[in-house]
Design an enzyme around this catalytic site. Structure first.
Site, short mmCIF file in Angstrom:
data_model
loop_
_atom_site.label_atom_id
_atom_site.label_comp_id
_atom_site.label_asym_id
_atom_site.label_seq_id
_atom_site.Cartn_x
_atom_site.Cartn_y
_atom_site.Cartn_z
N ASN A 9 -66.74 -42.64 -22.81
CA ASN A 9 -65.80 -43.65 -23.32
C ASN A 9 -64.40 -43.23 -22.85
O ASN A 9 -63.79 -42.34 -23.43
CB ASN A 9 -65.87 -43.70 -24.85
CG ASN A 9 -64.88 -44.69 -25.43
OD1 ASN A 9 -64.22 -45.43 -24.69
ND2 ASN A 9 -64.78 -44.73 -26.75
N TRP A 10 -63.95 -43.88 -21.78
CA TRP A 10 -62.65 -43.51 -21.21
C TRP A 10 -61.48 -43.95 -22.09
O TRP A 10 -60.36 -43.54 -21.87
CB TRP A 10 -62.50 -44.13 -19.82
CG TRP A 10 -63.34 -43.50 -18.76
CD1 TRP A 10 -64.20 -42.44 -18.88
CD2 TRP A 10 -63.40 -43.89 -17.37
NE1 TRP A 10 -64.78 -42.16 -17.67
CE2 TRP A 10 -64.32 -43.02 -16.74
CE3 TRP A 10 -62.77 -44.88 -16.62
CZ2 TRP A 10 -64.60 -43.13 -15.37
CZ3 TRP A 10 -63.07 -44.99 -15.27
CH2 TRP A 10 -63.97 -44.12 -14.65
N LYS A 11 -61.77 -44.85 -23.02
CA LYS A 11 -60.70 -45.42 -23.88
C LYS A 11 -59.60 -46.02 -23.01
O LYS A 11 -59.88 -46.48 -21.90
CB LYS A 11 -60.20 -44.37 -24.87
CG LYS A 11 -61.37 -43.74 -25.66
CD LYS A 11 -60.95 -42.89 -26.82
CE LYS A 11 -62.19 -42.31 -27.49
NZ LYS A 11 -61.89 -41.52 -28.67
N GLY A 176 -61.72 -36.68 -31.26
CA GLY A 176 -60.46 -36.22 -30.68
C GLY A 176 -59.80 -35.08 -31.45
O GLY A 176 -58.66 -34.74 -31.20
N SER A 216 -65.72 -34.84 -30.22
CA SER A 216 -65.35 -33.52 -29.71
C SER A 216 -66.49 -32.79 -29.00
O SER A 216 -66.59 -31.57 -29.06
CB SER A 216 -64.76 -32.65 -30.82
OG SER A 216 -63.57 -33.24 -31.31
N GLY A 237 -65.67 -38.76 -25.31
CA GLY A 237 -64.32 -39.28 -25.11
C GLY A 237 -63.54 -38.41 -24.14
O GLY A 237 -63.75 -38.44 -22.93
N GLY A 238 -62.65 -37.60 -24.68
CA GLY A 238 -61.73 -36.79 -23.87
C GLY A 238 -62.39 -36.04 -22.72
O GLY A 238 -61.87 -36.03 -21.60
P1 13P Z 1 -63.78 -37.29 -28.22
O1 13P Z 1 -64.98 -36.85 -27.42
O2 13P Z 1 -62.49 -37.24 -27.47
O3 13P Z 1 -63.73 -36.61 -29.56
O4 13P Z 1 -64.01 -38.86 -28.53
C1 13P Z 1 -65.22 -39.25 -29.02
C2 13P Z 1 -65.25 -40.72 -28.98
O5 13P Z 1 -64.49 -41.37 -29.66
C3 13P Z 1 -66.19 -41.35 -28.07
O6 13P Z 1 -66.33 -42.69 -28.35
#
Ligand code: 13P
Length: 254
Positions: A9-11, A176, A216, A237-238
Site C-alpha cells: 500500500n503505497w498510500k 506506521g 509495521s 505500508g512504509g
Molecule cells: P505500515 O506498514 O507503514 O505500518 O502501514 C501499514 C498499512 O497501513 C498498510 O495498509
C-alpha cells in the site's frame, strides 16, 4: 488453501517518476527469484494505475491494485473513481476500509459495504481492512470490535461474492508506528476472523479466504509474522516504498 498474498500500500507517496523507478527496481529484483505461488499486489495511487500496470505486465503473479473506489456506481460525484473505471483498466484488486479512510474521510461501515458491493459486482477483489483502535484493545474489546466491522460489511455479502474478498487485519495502533502486534495478538485475531467466516459461509470458504496482517511489517519481522497460524501474508505500508526491503518481505513467505 488460502493463497499467500503480499500487498503493497503505497498510500499517497511519490510522483510518477519515482513510482516507476520503484516498480522498475522491484521487478528487477523479483525477476531473480519469483515464487509464483505468492501473489504480489502493488496498490498504487490512481494516476499511476495504468503506467505501473503496464510495467508489471508479463511478470508472473504480480498485479496492480487501487487504494479506493467510489461507493456509487456512476454519476455526478466529482473527483470519485468508480469500480467500473478500475475494471476498464484491467484492475483486479482494491483496498477498501483502510483505517486512514475511516479516520480522515469518515468512511462508515455502511459506506464501506457499498464500496465492497461496487467492487465485487465488477469482479474486483476488495482487500478489506479491519482493525481496532488502541482504546478498544485496552478495554479488551478488540475481538468484538473487529468482528463487528466484518459483520457490518463483507459478511453481508452472499457466499459467491464473499469468495472474492481478501481480509487485512491492521490494528490501528500498529500502522506506521513501528509497533507490531505480538504474535499472540495476531494469531488470536486471525483465528477469530477465520472462525467467524466459517460460521457464516462454511469451512471450505473460510479455509480459502486469505487473511493478511498489516501494521509495521518490515524485512526483519516479516518471516516470523508470516509463520503465525492463520496468517496468509501481509499488507505493507512504509516498507513497500523501498524495493529491496519489499522484496525481502515478499521472499519471507514460504
Ligand atoms: P505500515 O506498514 O507503514 O505500518 O502501514 C501499514 C498499512 O497501513 C498498510 O495498509
Amino acid at each position: 488453501m488460502a493463497q499467500n498474498i503480499i500487498a503493497a500500500n503505497w498510500k499517497m507517496n511519490n510522483d510518477e517518476y519515482s513510482s516507476k523507478k520503484l516498480t522498475y527496481e522491484f521487478l528487477k529484483l523479483l525477476n531473480r527469484k519469483n515464487n509464483p505461488k505468492t501473489l504480489k499486489v502493488l496498490c498504487v495511487p490512481h494516476p499511476f494505475l495504468l503506467s505501473i500496470d503496464n510495467m508489471c505486465t508479463g511478470t508472473e503473479s504480480v498485479f496492480v491494485g487501487a487504494q479506493n473506489c467510489s461507493s456509487f456506481k456512476q454519476g455526478s460525484f466529482t473527483g470519485e473513481v468508480s469500480a467500473l473505471m478500475l475494471k476498464s483498466l484491467g484492475i483486479k484488486y482494491v483496498i477498501i476500509g483502510h483505517s486512514e479512510r475511516r479516520d480522515f474521510f469518515s468512511e462508515t461501515n455502511e459506506e464501506l459495504l457499498n464500496k465492497v458491493l461496487r467492487s465485487v459486482e465488477r469482479n474486483i477483489s476488495p482487500i478489506f481492512c479491519c482493525g481496532e483502535p488502541l482504546i478498544f484493545r485496552n478495554k479488551n474489546n478488540h475481538l468484538e470490535y473487529v468482528i463487528n466491522q466484518l459483520k457490518e460489511t463483507v459478511l453481508k455479502l452472499n457466499k459467491e461474492s464473499f469468495q472474492k474478498v481478501i481480509i487485512a487485519y491492521e490494528p490501528v495502533w500498529a500502522i506506521g508506528s513501528g509497533k507490531t502486534a505480538s504474535n499472540k495478538e495476531i494469531e488470536e485475531m486471525h483465528v477469530a476472523i477465520r472462525k467467524t467466516i466459517k460460521q457464516k459461509f462454511g469451512s471450505s470458504v473460510s479455509k480459502n479466504t486469505s487473511i493478511l496482517y498489516g501494521g509495521s511489517v518490515n524485512a526483519i519481522n516479516a518471516k516470523e509474522i508470516f509463520e503465525i497460524h492463520d496468517v496468509d501474508g501481509g499488507l505493507i505500508g512504509g516498507a513497500s516504498l523501498q524495493a529491496q526491503e519489499f522484496i525481502d518481505i515478499v521472499n519471507s513467505i514460504s
